[in-house]
Motif scaffolding. Structure first.
Motif, PDB file in Angstrom:
ATOM      1  N   TRP A  31      42.288  34.346  38.242  1.00 42.87           N
ATOM      2  CA  TRP A  31      41.810  34.633  39.586  1.00 42.87           C
ATOM      3  C   TRP A  31      41.891  36.132  39.884  1.00 42.87           C
ATOM      4  O   TRP A  31      42.512  36.573  40.847  1.00 42.87           O
ATOM      5  N   THR A  32      41.244  36.883  39.013  1.00 43.77           N
ATOM      6  CA  THR A  32      41.250  38.347  39.117  1.00 43.77           C
ATOM      7  C   THR A  32      39.969  38.887  39.749  1.00 43.77           C
ATOM      8  O   THR A  32      39.683  40.073  39.648  1.00 43.77           O
ATOM      9  N   GLY A  33      39.187  38.024  40.384  1.00 43.76           N
ATOM     10  CA  GLY A  33      37.888  38.428  40.904  1.00 43.76           C
ATOM     11  C   GLY A  33      37.953  39.557  41.912  1.00 43.76           C
ATOM     12  O   GLY A  33      38.789  39.562  42.812  1.00 43.76           O
ATOM     13  N   SER A  56      48.857  32.389  44.161  1.00 42.13           N
ATOM     14  CA  SER A  56      48.520  33.766  44.521  1.00 42.13           C
ATOM     15  C   SER A  56      47.350  34.210  43.665  1.00 42.13           C
ATOM     16  O   SER A  56      47.042  33.589  42.645  1.00 42.13           O
ATOM     17  N   THR A  57      46.683  35.267  44.084  1.00 45.23           N
ATOM     18  CA  THR A  57      45.611  35.854  43.278  1.00 45.23           C
ATOM     19  C   THR A  57      45.782  37.374  43.247  1.00 45.23           C
ATOM     20  O   THR A  57      45.951  37.978  44.308  1.00 45.23           O
ATOM     21  N   PRO A  58      45.767  37.972  42.053  1.00 48.78           N
ATOM     22  CA  PRO A  58      45.755  37.313  40.741  1.00 48.78           C
ATOM     23  C   PRO A  58      47.085  36.575  40.474  1.00 48.78           C
ATOM     24  O   PRO A  58      48.066  36.775  41.177  1.00 48.78           O
ATOM     25  N   SER A 163      32.555  44.056  36.322  1.00 50.86           N
ATOM     26  CA  SER A 163      32.849  44.492  37.688  1.00 50.86           C
ATOM     27  C   SER A 163      33.069  43.315  38.626  1.00 50.86           C
ATOM     28  O   SER A 163      33.500  43.491  39.773  1.00 50.86           O
ATOM     29  N   ALA A 164      32.780  42.095  38.166  1.00 51.05           N
ATOM     30  CA  ALA A 164      33.105  40.909  38.953  1.00 51.05           C
ATOM     31  C   ALA A 164      34.614  40.732  39.056  1.00 51.05           C
ATOM     32  O   ALA A 164      35.103  40.082  39.988  1.00 51.05           O
ATOM     33  N   MET A 165      35.349  41.308  38.091  1.00 53.40           N
ATOM     34  CA  MET A 165      36.802  41.261  38.109  1.00 53.40           C
ATOM     35  C   MET A 165      37.369  42.608  38.551  1.00 53.40           C
ATOM     36  O   MET A 165      36.676  43.618  38.548  1.00 53.40           O
ATOM     37  N   LEU A 166      38.628  42.609  38.939  1.00 54.89           N
ATOM     38  CA  LEU A 166      39.307  43.853  39.250  1.00 54.89           C
ATOM     39  C   LEU A 166      39.313  44.761  38.032  1.00 54.89           C
ATOM     40  O   LEU A 166      39.265  44.280  36.889  1.00 54.89           O
ATOM     41  N   PRO A 167      39.358  46.072  38.208  1.00 54.37           N
ATOM     42  CA  PRO A 167      39.457  46.980  37.065  1.00 54.37           C
ATOM     43  C   PRO A 167      40.725  46.685  36.260  1.00 54.37           C
ATOM     44  O   PRO A 167      41.729  46.211  36.816  1.00 54.37           O
ATOM     45  N   CYS A 187      41.907  38.901  31.033  1.00 48.72           N
ATOM     46  CA  CYS A 187      41.846  39.522  32.361  1.00 48.72           C
ATOM     47  C   CYS A 187      40.882  38.869  33.337  1.00 48.72           C
ATOM     48  O   CYS A 187      40.519  39.488  34.339  1.00 48.72           O
ATOM     49  N   GLY A 188      40.468  37.648  33.105  1.00 42.81           N
ATOM     50  CA  GLY A 188      39.642  36.959  34.086  1.00 42.81           C
ATOM     51  C   GLY A 188      38.294  36.546  33.547  1.00 42.81           C
ATOM     52  O   GLY A 188      37.834  37.051  32.521  1.00 42.81           O
ATOM     53  N   THR A 189      37.654  35.617  34.265  1.00 41.25           N
ATOM     54  CA  THR A 189      36.408  35.044  33.779  1.00 41.25           C
ATOM     55  C   THR A 189      35.405  34.893  34.909  1.00 41.25           C
ATOM     56  O   THR A 189      35.668  35.273  36.053  1.00 41.25           O
ATOM     57  N   LEU A 190      34.253  34.344  34.577  1.00 43.19           N
ATOM     58  CA  LEU A 190      33.168  34.114  35.517  1.00 43.19           C
ATOM     59  C   LEU A 190      32.930  32.621  35.685  1.00 43.19           C
ATOM     60  O   LEU A 190      33.284  31.821  34.804  1.00 43.19           O
ATOM     61  N   ALA A 191      32.318  32.241  36.780  1.00 40.45           N
ATOM     62  CA  ALA A 191      31.964  30.841  36.980  1.00 40.45           C
ATOM     63  C   ALA A 191      30.969  30.397  35.910  1.00 40.45           C
ATOM     64  O   ALA A 191      30.125  31.172  35.456  1.00 40.45           O
TER      65      ALA A 191
END
Length: 228
Positions: A31-33, A56-58, A163-167, A187-191
């Motif tokens: 959940w690093t969006g 929590s996120t992330p 860029s959909a995720m945090l740097p 470090c995170g993913t996409l739908a």
């Protein structure tokens, strides 16, 4: 200290070299969006499968370092696991490298224990890395995507800019202890396009359109029977 050693090809400084990386700490950042609306969509996507909202996120999950593999096939118990593409930051030899992997997860277990579900499946990673410093100046141009082979048909499963995720610096900073030597972090993913679903083969890639290069990897998913 337990861990695993993976062999990579490092593309940096205008050349390619072999790099053996000892991984002692493996972290899955969830959940690093950066886009809160897109983040909410992914949370809802998982809620539809019975996965509770994160505390929590992330949020950061630890898994055994031995789960990380460059193999071209993994074995999973039952038919209810699936992959998802993630960019990966590796701390090794005093430097940070960028790679790409799949947070393959047991979706049945995920409905009652997210942390346990992260530990259930191997995490395939591409056997190539870039120097992170080489891409930071044009970070938001990078693209991650995945393809799933379902019923013999290869379909686009995920696609979008990092860029959909945090740097990466913000994701790492949120971890608290930072990245110690020998740490690899997803470090995170996409739908998923069309929703999360299992596949017999999963392919993923990280594209740098500025430097015109791509890291790719794919793996087969072999199903082990559930005996009862």
């Amino acid at each position: 200290m337990p861990g695993t050693t993976l062999d990579f090809t490092l593309h940096a400084d205008g050349g390619a070299t072999r790099l053996a990386v000892e991984i002692h700490h493996a972290v899955i950042a969830g959940w690093t969006g950066r886009d809160k609306a897109a983040l909410e969509r992914h949370i809802v996507e998982l809620e539809e499968l019975g996965v509770p909202r994160p505390a929590s996120t992330p949020i950061y999950y630890r898994v055994a370092a031995a789960r990380f593999t460059t193999a071209d096939a993994i074995e999973c118990t039952g038919p209810d696991s699936s992959g998802e593409v993630e960019f990966m930051v590796v701390q090794s030899g005093g430097r940070r490298f960028l790679g790409v992997g799949s947070d393959h997860t047991d979706r049945t277990v995920e409905t009652y224990g997210i942390t346990v579900s992260k530990q259930m499946c191997d995490k395939p990673v591409a056997p190539e890395l870039w120097a992170l410093d080489d891409v930071l100046p044009h970070w938001d141009s990078l693209i991650i995507r995945s393809f799933a082979t379902i019923g013999g048909e290869r379909v686009l499963y995920q696609e979008g800019p990092v860029s959909a995720m945090l740097p990466p610096g913000e994701i790492i900073a949120g971890y608290g202890p930072g990245l110690s030597e020998g740490t690899a972090m997803f470090c995170g993913t996409l739908a998923a396009k069309g929703g999360i679903r299992p596949a017999e083969r999963f392919a993923f890639e990280l594209e740098d359109p500025v430097l015109k290069r791509t890291i790719r990897h794919a793996y087969d998913v072999r199903i082990l029977p559930i005996a009862g």
